[in-house]
Design an enzyme around this catalytic site. Structure first.
Site, PDB file in Angstrom:
ATOM      1  N   CYS A  26       0.824  -1.175   0.116  1.00  0.00           N
ATOM      2  CA  CYS A  26       0.241  -0.045   0.042  1.00  0.00           C
ATOM      3  C   CYS A  26       0.636   1.360   0.060  1.00  0.00           C
ATOM      4  O   CYS A  26       1.587   1.408   0.750  1.00  0.00           O
ATOM      5  CB  CYS A  26      -0.939   0.181   1.183  1.00  0.00           C
ATOM      6  SG  CYS A  26      -2.212  -1.300   1.053  1.00  0.00           S
TER       7      CYS A  26
ATOM      8  N   ARG B 174       6.391  -0.654  -4.149  1.00  0.00           N
ATOM      9  CA  ARG B 174       5.862  -1.288  -2.732  1.00  0.00           C
ATOM     10  C   ARG B 174       5.100  -2.372  -2.952  1.00  0.00           C
ATOM     11  O   ARG B 174       5.027  -3.222  -2.039  1.00  0.00           O
ATOM     12  CB  ARG B 174       5.147  -0.155  -1.805  1.00  0.00           C
ATOM     13  CG  ARG B 174       5.969   1.093  -1.474  1.00  0.00           C
ATOM     14  CD  ARG B 174       5.310   2.049  -0.648  1.00  0.00           C
ATOM     15  NE  ARG B 174       4.597   1.569   0.531  1.00  0.00           N
ATOM     16  CZ  ARG B 174       5.415   1.615   1.728  1.00  0.00           C
ATOM     17  NH1 ARG B 174       6.592   2.434   1.716  1.00  0.00           N
ATOM     18  NH2 ARG B 174       4.825   1.243   2.669  1.00  0.00           N
TER      19      ARG B 174
ATOM     20  N   TRP C 279      -2.636  -2.915  -1.670  1.00  0.00           N
ATOM     21  CA  TRP C 279      -2.044  -4.577  -1.885  1.00  0.00           C
ATOM     22  C   TRP C 279      -3.097  -5.222  -0.918  1.00  0.00           C
ATOM     23  O   TRP C 279      -3.170  -4.962   0.225  1.00  0.00           O
ATOM     24  CB  TRP C 279      -0.682  -4.337  -1.066  1.00  0.00           C
ATOM     25  CG  TRP C 279       0.147  -5.842  -1.441  1.00  0.00           C
ATOM     26  CD1 TRP C 279       0.743  -6.131  -2.559  1.00  0.00           C
ATOM     27  CD2 TRP C 279      -0.020  -7.040  -0.234  1.00  0.00           C
ATOM     28  NE1 TRP C 279       1.168  -7.610  -2.211  1.00  0.00           N
ATOM     29  CE2 TRP C 279       0.836  -8.037  -0.860  1.00  0.00           C
ATOM     30  CE3 TRP C 279      -0.491  -7.110   0.784  1.00  0.00           C
ATOM     31  CZ2 TRP C 279       0.978  -9.204  -0.551  1.00  0.00           C
ATOM     32  CZ3 TRP C 279      -0.559  -8.432   1.507  1.00  0.00           C
ATOM     33  CH2 TRP C 279       0.443  -9.422   0.778  1.00  0.00           C
TER      34      TRP C 279
ATOM     35  N   ASN D  31      -3.479   2.182   4.976  1.00  0.00           N
ATOM     36  CA  ASN D  31      -2.650   1.235   4.931  1.00  0.00           C
ATOM     37  C   ASN D  31      -2.503   0.316   6.038  1.00  0.00           C
ATOM     38  O   ASN D  31      -2.295   1.062   7.296  1.00  0.00           O
ATOM     39  CB  ASN D  31      -1.085   1.587   4.564  1.00  0.00           C
ATOM     40  CG  ASN D  31       0.152   0.463   4.454  1.00  0.00           C
ATOM     41  OD1 ASN D  31      -0.246  -0.675   4.415  1.00  0.00           O
ATOM     42  ND2 ASN D  31       1.281   1.012   4.705  1.00  0.00           N
ATOM     43  N   GLY D  32      -2.518  -1.132   6.170  1.00  0.00           N
ATOM     44  CA  GLY D  32      -2.559  -1.733   7.527  1.00  0.00           C
ATOM     45  C   GLY D  32      -3.815  -2.603   7.447  1.00  0.00           C
ATOM     46  O   GLY D  32      -4.440  -2.775   6.570  1.00  0.00           O
TER      47      GLY D  32
ATOM     48  N   GLU E  11      20.048 -17.603  -0.566  1.00  0.00           N
ATOM     49  CA  GLU E  11      19.701 -16.138  -1.262  1.00  0.00           C
ATOM     50  C   GLU E  11      19.486 -16.319  -2.765  1.00  0.00           C
ATOM     51  O   GLU E  11      18.418 -15.784  -3.286  1.00  0.00           O
ATOM     52  CB  GLU E  11      20.718 -15.170  -0.893  1.00  0.00           C
ATOM     53  CG  GLU E  11      20.441 -13.808  -1.235  1.00  0.00           C
ATOM     54  CD  GLU E  11      19.021 -13.088  -1.186  1.00  0.00           C
ATOM     55  OE1 GLU E  11      18.582 -13.396  -0.349  1.00  0.00           O
ATOM     56  OE2 GLU E  11      18.973 -12.147  -1.539  1.00  0.00           O
TER      57      GLU E  11
ATOM     58  N   LYS F 169      15.759 -15.439  -4.749  1.00  0.00           N
ATOM     59  CA  LYS F 169      15.975 -14.655  -5.926  1.00  0.00           C
ATOM     60  C   LYS F 169      15.190 -15.281  -7.193  1.00  0.00           C
ATOM     61  O   LYS F 169      14.325 -14.559  -7.561  1.00  0.00           O
ATOM     62  CB  LYS F 169      17.524 -14.261  -6.278  1.00  0.00           C
ATOM     63  CG  LYS F 169      18.021 -13.123  -5.457  1.00  0.00           C
ATOM     64  CD  LYS F 169      17.628 -11.765  -5.717  1.00  0.00           C
ATOM     65  CE  LYS F 169      16.656 -11.256  -4.545  1.00  0.00           C
ATOM     66  NZ  LYS F 169      17.105 -11.030  -3.122  1.00  0.00           N
TER      67      LYS F 169
ATOM     68  N   GLU G 262      11.302 -15.676  -6.328  1.00  0.00           N
ATOM     69  CA  GLU G 262      10.588 -14.414  -6.281  1.00  0.00           C
ATOM     70  C   GLU G 262      10.391 -14.024  -7.917  1.00  0.00           C
ATOM     71  O   GLU G 262       9.484 -13.207  -8.073  1.00  0.00           O
ATOM     72  CB  GLU G 262      10.584 -13.524  -5.127  1.00  0.00           C
ATOM     73  CG  GLU G 262      12.285 -13.000  -5.455  1.00  0.00           C
ATOM     74  CD  GLU G 262      12.719 -11.990  -4.362  1.00  0.00           C
ATOM     75  OE1 GLU G 262      11.545 -11.063  -3.739  1.00  0.00           O
ATOM     76  OE2 GLU G 262      13.801 -11.641  -4.037  1.00  0.00           O
TER      77      GLU G 262
ATOM     78  N   HIS H 170      21.413 -36.612   2.556  1.00  0.00           N
ATOM     79  CA  HIS H 170      20.508 -36.975   3.612  1.00  0.00           C
ATOM     80  C   HIS H 170      18.865 -36.781   3.033  1.00  0.00           C
ATOM     81  O   HIS H 170      18.079 -36.672   3.741  1.00  0.00           O
ATOM     82  CB  HIS H 170      20.325 -35.882   4.772  1.00  0.00           C
ATOM     83  CG  HIS H 170      21.764 -36.319   5.476  1.00  0.00           C
ATOM     84  ND1 HIS H 170      22.095 -37.395   6.259  1.00  0.00           N
ATOM     85  CD2 HIS H 170      22.685 -35.510   5.692  1.00  0.00           C
ATOM     86  CE1 HIS H 170      23.459 -37.358   6.487  1.00  0.00           C
ATOM     87  NE2 HIS H 170      23.832 -36.179   6.244  1.00  0.00           N
TER      88      HIS H 170
ATOM     89  N   LYS I  87       7.076  -4.680  -1.478  1.00  0.00           N
ATOM     90  CA  LYS I  87       8.603  -4.252  -1.018  1.00  0.00           C
ATOM     91  C   LYS I  87       8.652  -4.240   0.297  1.00  0.00           C
ATOM     92  O   LYS I  87       9.725  -4.800   0.821  1.00  0.00           O
ATOM     93  CB  LYS I  87       8.965  -2.858  -1.768  1.00  0.00           C
ATOM     94  CG  LYS I  87      10.343  -2.499  -1.341  1.00  0.00           C
ATOM     95  CD  LYS I  87      11.093  -3.504  -1.923  1.00  0.00           C
ATOM     96  CE  LYS I  87      12.758  -2.896  -1.802  1.00  0.00           C
ATOM     97  NZ  LYS I  87      13.837  -3.926  -2.210  1.00  0.00           N
TER      98      LYS I  87
HETATM   99  C1  AGP Z   1      13.657 -10.359  -0.958  1.00  0.00           C
HETATM  100  O1  AGP Z   1      14.269  -9.897  -2.287  1.00  0.00           O
HETATM  101  C2  AGP Z   1      12.631  -9.446  -0.538  1.00  0.00           C
HETATM  102  N1  AGP Z   1      12.377  -8.189  -0.738  1.00  0.00           N
HETATM  103  C3  AGP Z   1      12.294  -9.802   0.851  1.00  0.00           C
HETATM  104  O2  AGP Z   1      12.677 -10.990   1.246  1.00  0.00           O
HETATM  105  C4  AGP Z   1      12.932  -8.920   1.986  1.00  0.00           C
HETATM  106  O3  AGP Z   1      14.217  -9.044   2.163  1.00  0.00           O
HETATM  107  C5  AGP Z   1      11.939  -8.953   3.258  1.00  0.00           C
HETATM  108  O4  AGP Z   1      10.620  -8.876   3.073  1.00  0.00           O
HETATM  109  C6  AGP Z   1      12.509  -8.109   4.412  1.00  0.00           C
HETATM  110  O5  AGP Z   1      12.222  -6.716   4.125  1.00  0.00           O
HETATM  111  P1  AGP Z   1      12.969  -5.731   4.937  1.00  0.00           P
HETATM  112  O6  AGP Z   1      14.619  -5.837   4.544  1.00  0.00           O
HETATM  113  O7  AGP Z   1      12.586  -4.527   4.387  1.00  0.00           O
HETATM  114  O8  AGP Z   1      12.679  -5.927   6.312  1.00  0.00           O
END
Ligand code: AGP
Length: 637
Positions: free
Chosen positions: A2, A27, A88, A114-115, A506, A510, A513, A529, A632
């Site tokens: 949002c 976002r 969102w 937002n929220g 990581e 990537k 997502e 295992h 985001k």
């Molecule tokens: C990863 O590419 C994402 N953007 C996500 O995992 C992100 O790192 C996570 O939501 C944490 O966000 P922040 O660092 O703003 O707390």
């Protein structure tokens, strides 16, 4: 998650609000809308989907004359007071009907939010009993009806009309809401004023000349002003063209914290790159340099940004928990290796969303390190608050000045990485790693485990990283080519040991997502295992190999693991140090990275994985910067 923008000034507000929403697109959202006050009328437009849908609807109505049966006609382009929203979806699907703004039953008040309003079901039932008809499935609509009701009540009680009435009504509403919220509202009868409120959800004020702004974050108004005001929790803010007034929910005057934004609008533009993600990958050498800037004082100590802890507090620490989510969690996993190695303090890394539910053992001598790019991630914030309730000390690593997480922490190290717009974290990860290394060194130094010259030696190694990263990025083209070859692979696996394990996680994150592909990261030793059964003829497996010059046993063990998977048909993509000839016979593709000390190696080994995911996603035709279903800044639990 949002995006919220509000404007009160003398210029036509619609364009300003739409530009702000565009800057907040990163976002993550699935519908958008605006409300403009013009000539005593409230004019609204909202659409499911991207901003382009909203703009199309707005342009269609701009050809209609004022006074036609289309709500306000062209007047929407003329008003100088407006609010705008990218949604969102949480309560109710992403439809036109559920998009914000929500109008109250009087048709005069519009609210964006937002929220999550946690007691919305109770409030809705109460309003319905009073005869209010709801037109959406959202929790937000309750706030709009409540606000209109409060305004009517205050007017009936003879309170003078005007901006202060709007703020007073908002305060009453806030006292009835439970949960997390940022709310903005306008009233058709109160031109020139926008009221905002926040509890556990982001809202910042932009201070202009003859105009003021409200937004989820500063990027929404950065092209108009770099002077901003940070709000505290449970505050109501009223903006008009010439004034900003802040109170708490009870109406007591309160103040925000003024700050100047250290970057300009161009930092939040693509700057010639196809995607923000590519730009942010390219910015990593500079971002790492900026995180390091000025960290070593003349007396050889590591400098944090804000410290409300004494050295004695840090000496008393007997246990460290790192709490974070997603990519930030992976940086915490790397940090554990460095912090334990340098400080000998036991260090655990926890997913912030799980932390408080398992009742961790915390006390005054526990240090909780909260890592968050945005500083607003609700899971991390709640973990931090739980830690504080148990009297633990909290240190934040954050990229966003004045965000809630650093504000509620006892000490802060800002990463100074500049705005990260792409949903997928890249430079945030590298700068978080640097920040973690600095904190490990700081703790070791304060506790007398490392001397100034030892700290300086590691800082010098860190200072070499920007140049190494530049060199690595200059030779990254073969990774792009490989990505195009892998675009149709049914799955990609990643393996690593020691600090290479979080890098593998990581890399897989990537790819999941961005490319929506099945991808998993494993500790290389765990393969046998179970996960080795996933390997089929041609399965791509990315192998992160540590330096042979570091812990030899680590290097040799992973070379054995590579041989094991190759024997089972894997197509091996090996990330190894330049000049490491031992891996050549087992690598179908070799990606060399500059020579780097073992603990710092994630700073280089992660970069090819970012490029790989970005290019595969682009080759598959996905929206690299705004992957489906993701936001985001995740401001709900
Ligand atoms: C990863 O590419 C994402 N953007 C996500 O995992 C992100 O790192 C996570 O939501 C944490 O966000 P922040 O660092 O703003 O707390």
């Amino acid at each position: 998650m949002c995006g919220i923008v509000g404007y009160a000034g003398a210029r036509p507000a619609l364009g300003i609000v739409l530009d702000g929403l565009r800057r907040l697109e990163y976002r993550g959202y699935d519908s958008a809308g605006v409300a403009v006050v013009h000539d005593g009328e409230l004019l609204t437009e909202k659409k499911a989907g991207k901003l382009a849908n909203l703009e199309k609807a707005l342009s269609e109505r701009s050809t209609v004359e004022p006074g036609s049966d289309l709500d306000g006609g062209a007047g929407i382009a003329l008003g100088t007071t407006a609010i705008g929203h990218t949604r969102w979806a949480t309560h109710g699907g992403p439809t036109d009907r559920n998009a914000h703004p929500h109008r109250a039953h009087d048709g005069r008040v519009a609210v964006i939010h937002n929220g999550i309003i946690e007691n919305f079901a109770k409030l809705r039932a109460e309003l319905e009993r009073q005869g209010v008809e709801f037109v959406s499935d959202t929790d937000t609509e309750c706030a709009a009806h409540l606000l209109a009701g409060e305004l009517a009540r205050l007017r009936a009680a003879g309170e003078p009309d005007g901006p202060h009435l709007l703020a007073a009504a908002m305060r009453q509403v806030c006292q009835r809401l439970e949960g997390a919220f940022t709310l903005l509202a306008v009233d058709a009868g109160i031109p020139g004023a926008v009221v905002g409120a926040r509890r556990n959800s982001p809202l910042v004020v932009g201070r202009g000349v003859g105009e003021n702004y409200l937004a989820s974050d500063v990027s929404a108004f950065i092209e108009h002003t770099r002077d901003a005001v940070e709000l505290g929790q449970d505050q109501v803010v009223l903006i008009t063209a010439d004034d900003i007034e802040i109170t708490d929910f009870a109406g007591r005057p309160a103040s925000g914290k003024d700050f100047h934004i250290g970057w300009d609008a161009s930092a939040a533009e693509k700057g010639g790159y196809d995607y923000f993600m590519l730009k942010e990958i390219a910015e990593q050498p500079q971002a790492v340099a900026d995180t390091l800037l000025g960290r070593l004082t003349e007396s050889g100590e590591i400098a944090l940004d804000e410290v409300r802890l004494t050295d004695q507090d840090l000496r008393d620490v007997d246990k460290i928990f790192i709490v974070a989510c997603g990519t930030a969690y992976h940086s915490g996993m790397v940090a554990k290796y460095a912090i334990e190695h340098w400080t000998r303090i036991p260090c655990e890394v926890e997913l912030a969303s799980e932390f408080r539910y398992r009742d961790p053992v915390l006390d005054r001598s526990t240090l909780v390190v909260a890592i968050s790019q945005s500083g607003e991630t609700m899971d991390t914030l709640m973990a931090l608050r739980h830690a504080k309730e148990q009297k633990a000390r909290v240190l934040a690593i954050c990229n966003t000045n004045g965000a809630t997480i650093p504000r509620e922490s006892d000490a802060v190290l800002y990463t100074h990485g500049g705005p990260e717009i792409a949903v997928a974290s890249t430079k945030a990860f590298l700068t978080q790693l640097v920040a973690c290394y600095l904190i490990g060194l700081h703790l070791a130094q304060v506790r007398g485990i490392k001397y100034a010259d030892e700290v300086a030696a590691v800082v010098a190694q860190l200072q070499e990283m920007p140049e190494k990263l530049r060199r690595l990025l200059a030779g990254i083209e073969p990774v792009r080519e490989l990505a195009r070859e892998l675009r149709n692979a049914p799955q990609v696996l990643f393996i690593g040991r020691h600090v290479g394990f979080p890098v593998a996680l990581e890399g897989a994150l990537k790819l999941k997502e961005l490319a929506y592909m099945h991808a998993e990261g494993f500790a290389a030793g765990e393969l046998k295992h179970g996960p080795i059964a996933l390997i089929d003829q041609g399965t791509p497996v990315v192998c992160i190999v540590p330096s042979p010059a570091g812990r030899g046993v680590l290097h040799d063990k992973i070379v054995s693991n590579i041989q094991e998977i190759r024997a089972r048909g894997a197509r091996t993509i090996v990330i190894a140090e330049e000049g490491d000839r031992t891996v050549v016979p087992y690598a179908d593709h070799l990606i060399p990275v500059p020579r780097t000390p073992t603990l710092l190696a994630p700073l280089v080994t992660t970069v090819p994985l970012q490029v790989l995911a970005c290019e595969i996603a682009a080759a598959r035709g996905h929206d690299v910067d705004q992957p489906r279903n993701l936001a985001k800044s995740v401001t709900v639990e």
